[in-house]
Design a protein around this motif. Structure first.
Motif: not given
Length: 318
Positions: A56-83
């Motif tokens: 019952n927990i919704a798992l969330k992420l945010d996507v940031w992308e260059p505006k008006d881009n229409q082609k596949p781009l390199p993508t970084v997936i960042y996962i935060h720390g905190g033990g």
């Protein structure tokens, strides 16, 4: 949710935090000011994307992308720390800036903490985030051949687990491959591991005992088996992605030996990898000079080992 144009004030504040204490020449200052003043014109954010539901927990992420881009781009997936027990993706924003500056897509991931679900929940969620990236690659223009996963501390551990993912582990049970989705085998091109844990069992007892690791395993049965299942060292093998690790040799939170053992195991398996040691470095919070030097090595490593990035650093001999 509708995509939002980046708030330039937020980016400016984060840029100032990232560069606090640094001494810039006038030309460098002007360059930084121009970047912060114009980046809001070039990025949009798709916040609060739900990549799964667990207990019952919704798992969330945010996507940031260059505006008006229409082609596949390199993508970084960042996962935060905190033990594995504190922190959230919003606090990780300054760590995304180096990738914004290069015009990449950025995916910023939230996952379940130990107070919500014990191990291996955080690993399972991180793998499911990669599955979501695959399933939504066309909509957000993720280049599946140029995915880099990264994180700091516990986030570095989770990035390693995603990069070393072995389907036989069952760590994708929360989002199993489904032919109806046209699912492909999950893989990334490289991992950038900032002082991540590589052997969870070593943190449960003995001289390297850490309460954050004990809390993540909790009172589950077969703790040693679960700890092994969620340890990156358990999955080192030929053919896994290139991995670069940055670690201080005076780290009192994640032992430096974790980085050394990973480096040795990867080298033995014939995996392209590099260990960047920060002499005297503790658990992050390196000096600006040390951080910039580490990023120079990261860009060169990625340029060498991920086809098609064209970062230009290899040719410049950085």
């Amino acid at each position: 949710m509708k995509a939002l144009v980046v708030d330039i004030r937020t980016l400016l504040i984060c840029m100032l935090l990232l560069t606090a204490g640094a001494t810039f020449s006038r030309a460098q200052s002007e360059s930084a000011n121009e970047w912060t003043a114009s980046i809001g014109n070039h990025y949009i954010v798709h916040p609060d994307q739900t990549y799964g539901f667990q207990k019952n927990i919704a798992l969330k992420l945010d996507v940031w992308e260059p505006k008006d881009n229409q082609k596949p781009l390199p993508t970084v997936i960042y996962i935060h720390g905190g033990g594995w027990f504190f922190g959230d993706r919003t606090g990780a924003f300054p760590q995304l800036l180096p990738y914004f500056a290069r015009g990449w897509n950025v995916v910023n991931v939230e996952y379940r903490m130990s107070g919500q679900s014990l191990a291996p929940a955080a690993v399972e969620d991180s793998v499911c985030a990669l599955r979501w990236v695959y399933r939504n690659s066309k909509q957000f223009h993720f280049d599946l051949d140029r995915i880099v996963v990264t994180g700091h501390s516990a986030g570095g551990h989770l990035a390693l687990m995603v990069g070393l993912f072995d389907p036989s582990s069952g760590l994708d049970n929360g989002c199993p491959a489904d032919a109806a989705w046209g699912d492909l085998p999950l893989k990334v091109a490289a991992v950038v591991n900032w002082f991540g844990i590589t052997d969870v069992n070593s943190l449960l007892a003995g001289p390297d005992r850490k309460t954050y690791a004990i809390s993540w395993l909790g009172d589950e049965e077969n703790i040693a088996a679960i700890a092994k299942k969620v340890s990156p060292l358990s999955y080192v093998r030929a053919g896994v992605p290139a991995i670069i690790t940055i670690h201080g040799d005076n780290d009192d939170v994640v032992p430096y030996s974790h980085a050394v053992r990973l480096h040795q195991a990867l080298t033995k398996a014939g995996v392209k990898n590099e260990l960047v040691t920060i002499p005297g470095g503790k658990h992050g919070f390196f000096t600006d000079k040390e951080t910039l030097a580490a990023y120079d090595k990261i860009w060169k490593f990625l340029d060498t080992n991920v086809a098609g990035l064209n970062l230009g650093v290899t040719e410049q001999g950085k």
